[in-house]
Design a protein around this motif. Sequence first.
Motif, PDB file in Angstrom:
ATOM      1  N   LYS A 132       0.843  -1.201   0.000  1.00 21.89           N
ATOM      2  CA  LYS A 132       0.000   0.000   0.000  1.00 21.89           C
ATOM      3  C   LYS A 132       0.880   1.254   0.000  1.00 21.89           C
ATOM      4  O   LYS A 132       0.649   2.207  -0.736  1.00 21.89           O
ATOM      5  N   LYS A 133       1.890   1.215   0.858  1.00 17.94           N
ATOM      6  CA  LYS A 133       2.814   2.355   0.961  1.00 17.94           C
ATOM      7  C   LYS A 133       3.541   2.562  -0.374  1.00 17.94           C
ATOM      8  O   LYS A 133       3.731   3.687  -0.844  1.00 17.94           O
ATOM      9  N   GLU A 139       2.409   6.743  -6.615  1.00 19.50           N
ATOM     10  CA  GLU A 139       1.531   7.869  -6.940  1.00 19.50           C
ATOM     11  C   GLU A 139       2.284   9.197  -6.785  1.00 19.50           C
ATOM     12  O   GLU A 139       2.214  10.081  -7.632  1.00 19.50           O
ATOM     13  N   ASP A 140       3.018   9.304  -5.655  1.00 15.86           N
ATOM     14  CA  ASP A 140       3.816  10.508  -5.402  1.00 15.86           C
ATOM     15  C   ASP A 140       4.846  10.703  -6.507  1.00 15.86           C
ATOM     16  O   ASP A 140       5.066  11.818  -6.988  1.00 15.86           O
ATOM     17  N   LEU A 141       5.469   9.590  -6.867  1.00 18.47           N
ATOM     18  CA  LEU A 141       6.504   9.656  -7.916  1.00 18.47           C
ATOM     19  C   LEU A 141       5.905  10.124  -9.237  1.00 18.47           C
ATOM     20  O   LEU A 141       6.513  10.906  -9.970  1.00 18.47           O
ATOM     21  N   ASN A 142       4.667   9.631  -9.456  1.00 18.46           N
ATOM     22  CA  ASN A 142       3.953  10.040 -10.659  1.00 18.46           C
ATOM     23  C   ASN A 142       3.766  11.558 -10.661  1.00 18.46           C
ATOM     24  O   ASN A 142       3.987  12.239 -11.668  1.00 18.46           O
TER      25      ASN A 142
ATOM     26  N   VAL B 327      10.376   9.680  -1.050  1.00 16.52           N
ATOM     27  CA  VAL B 327       9.647  10.308  -2.146  1.00 16.52           C
ATOM     28  C   VAL B 327       9.236  11.729  -1.751  1.00 16.52           C
ATOM     29  O   VAL B 327       9.241  12.647  -2.565  1.00 16.52           O
ATOM     30  N   ALA B 328       8.892  11.896  -0.470  1.00 15.18           N
ATOM     31  CA  ALA B 328       8.497  13.229   0.016  1.00 15.18           C
ATOM     32  C   ALA B 328       9.631  14.232  -0.198  1.00 15.18           C
ATOM     33  O   ALA B 328       9.405  15.369  -0.632  1.00 15.18           O
ATOM     34  N   GLN B 329      10.842  13.787   0.091  1.00 15.46           N
ATOM     35  CA  GLN B 329      12.009  14.666  -0.095  1.00 15.46           C
ATOM     36  C   GLN B 329      12.212  14.980  -1.579  1.00 15.46           C
ATOM     37  O   GLN B 329      12.531  16.108  -1.940  1.00 15.46           O
ATOM     38  N   ILE B 330      12.009  13.953  -2.415  1.00 16.75           N
ATOM     39  CA  ILE B 330      12.164  14.158  -3.856  1.00 16.75           C
ATOM     40  C   ILE B 330      11.152  15.202  -4.336  1.00 16.75           C
ATOM     41  O   ILE B 330      11.477  16.130  -5.081  1.00 16.75           O
ATOM     42  N   SER B 331       9.925  15.025  -3.833  1.00 21.04           N
ATOM     43  CA  SER B 331       8.856  15.942  -4.217  1.00 21.04           C
ATOM     44  C   SER B 331       9.221  17.385  -3.830  1.00 21.04           C
ATOM     45  O   SER B 331       9.041  18.319  -4.606  1.00 21.04           O
TER      46      SER B 331
END
Lengths: 254, 574
Positions: A132-133, A139-142, B327-331
């Motif tokens: 799930k994570k 999704e974030d990467l997208n 990913v948060a850091q990348i964002s």
Amino acid sequence: MIDSMLDGFKQILSKRQEIPPDQHEAFDIRIEPIQRQTQAIINAIMTLIDKPHPPTSPTATKKNSNIFDDCFIPEDERDEYGGIASSASKKNHGGGQYEQMLVEQTQTSAQKHVGDLQFKLERAKEDAEVTKKLAQDIEDLNQVMEDLAALVHSQHDIVDSIEEHVELAAYKVESGNRELKKALANKNAQVPLAAAAVGATAVGGPVGFVAGSAALGIMAGVGGAIAGIFGGRLLKKQAQEATKISTNEESNQS
Amino acid sequence: MPPTAPPKSCTATITRLDQALLFKILDALEGTKTIVWDRFLMTEFNSTVSYQLLKEHNVVSHVCPVINPIVKKTDHILYIIPPYLHSTKELIESHLKKIPEIDRRKHRIYYVPEVSYVHREELISAIPWIDKHIYNLPMRWFPTDHSQFISMNLPTLPPVMLIYEDWNELYKCAKALRQLETQMEYPPKIIYKGKWSTTVAQILEQLRKTPSEEHVIEAPNVDEIIIIDRWLDLATPLMMQQTFSGVADEMYGIDIQSKIKFETENFYKGSKIPKSLQEKPQFDFYLNDEIYPELCDSHMMDVSGKIQYFVRECKEEELKYKSVESVAQISECVNSLPRVIKKREATTSYLQMTTLFMHDMSQAERLDYRKCEEEILENKFEDKIIPYIETCILNAEPLLKILRLISLQSQICNGLKLATLQAYRKSIVQGYGIEVLSWFLRLEMAGLIRCSDKSEKMSTYLPVNFTDLKKRFKLFSTEPPQVGDIARFYNGYVPLLIRILEEGEQADFMNWDFIEPSKNVPLKKKLQKDRLLFIVGGITRAEMGIIKERFPDMKYCCTTATITGNQLIEGLRE
């Protein structure tokens, strides 16, 4: 099915009582592989019947190399023939205890397997959470990729200078006019030829017919063609003048 | 393209004011609009409003110059032109005469900043129906590349005042100041020094009695308006500026849109030309990034150090990107990426620019010029002929730089000897032709070239005694100036204009002339007064840097134009 297999096996064991004691050892040596195979089969059947394997567990697919792996006991518990490494088979060759031990052994291994499966379930739950994570991360990467794409797009500076827009419009108007002129020139180029053909047929034919002479007819035809060419040119010029005035009027219109 | 200014800065206030004035007109007209621009005004307006902003206000087509035909059909056509006779005539011939009867209501003429009687009459005599369609568009101030400074973009003031003595230019200045103070809560006290400033102050006082200009925005209040003449210090603009923006302006010119035009090949000499510029022989570099404010007032010798600091910052940011884990850091990194990329690109461009400037400055002819300038500042030749200038005339080098050196010499030595002046004049006429004599004489009339002999006195503006003032104000520092010292901006010289302002400030401008506001102003006891500085006749970018450093209490710094010595001399050519 298991019962019938056990009954069959018990019958084979009861035959042990009937043979002379000196041949007991040779009997055991022959029976032992059969015994182990039977146990392995029983184990497999027990697993399939009592605790069917979770069909879509990611852990299972991750840990096991094929779907039938769960049908077998773990490798460390297997003996050289793939059956349960039984202490009874090594130490005790007594006929009465042998059956009981076999049943007990089968039950213990089933319990153990239930424990294993519970552990696997917990692992599967954990894996589901991780998945799930991971999905969220994807999704974030997208989103990041979209941001990056927007960033690349914005690298091309938006033309915000009035001057550049003015120049662009002026250039477009100029090139449009050029194209129009070209189109008009092409259109008008055929006018003199058409006029010459019309002139030749309109003048040469009737004149020749009236005069009754082909030579006179041809001469009149040539004369008609020349007059047609000039007339055509005049028409072309007039058309050009007319279009020039009309385009000027259009451009000056406000 | 409007330069990005920090909020509450002087340029931000003016951008707000200009936009409010223009959008008020545009929004009052329903439907699509075409604007027919005068070329200069278009560039000037583009420093406060962008194409996109105009599009948002329904301006769908732009025509420039005035003589071009209108292509698109729109609901309204606005002609934005300056109050010059040739512009009015062009407008009549190219557009107004061709307007059909039914189409008249769509056309409106806006004069920037206002229409005069002559133009109105000219228009009405040619096109009688146009009378009701003539309006004023009072955009008088425009931002500069320095966030504290605004300009009227009126470089013609000195020649017009000194050659033709046309006071209309000073009236424009007073009107512009009136517009600014109308945006404030109460009129400030006017303090002034100099011949032109006195006139501006008097006209402003008169304007206060007439109906005021339109109150459009709420602007920060000031307690005092300080008006000072450029012509009190003529020597400073004639010296070569040493700050980054000063050098850029002297060598390549910074225009009213705060941009510099570079030759692509020259700029990227020895390095790879970016793809977007490969087909362009020239390109515009806008000074509206976050690095420019940090560099503009730095001495050329300190620029590379500052750029190094920015390079280090960029590298640190890049390293930060490499160590991201989640990913948060990348964002977060991606979001900050545009700023970082722009910063990196700007740093690269400034590095390239600095290399180019340093290369140009190290050219033999520039070094010789600089040496001669230093000798003049040391008063080595006093009022006698300088051999270098003579050689330049003999070599037929550009007359502009020769006239600049002669002007500087005559300012520093309080006027040339008659014989020296005549010798210079003779050699120039012999070398460059009789037509340049009028230019030389105009410079004399403007007081830039001075003669100590009274028979040659041509200037209407009383010259200052530079030799006395040099000692009184300690204009030249004996020791080499350190970083942060205001003498560093001009390599050891503190501009006279700055010293005059410093002296005034020390005495709270009590010894200057002043006009108290007639209205009752609420008394507020303040430790430090907020002031508006207005320099009549222009200011150099290096001086702008010093004022920013030395007088932080000046909320508004206004000038008629940002100038260089070359522009000042060139302006007197015709």
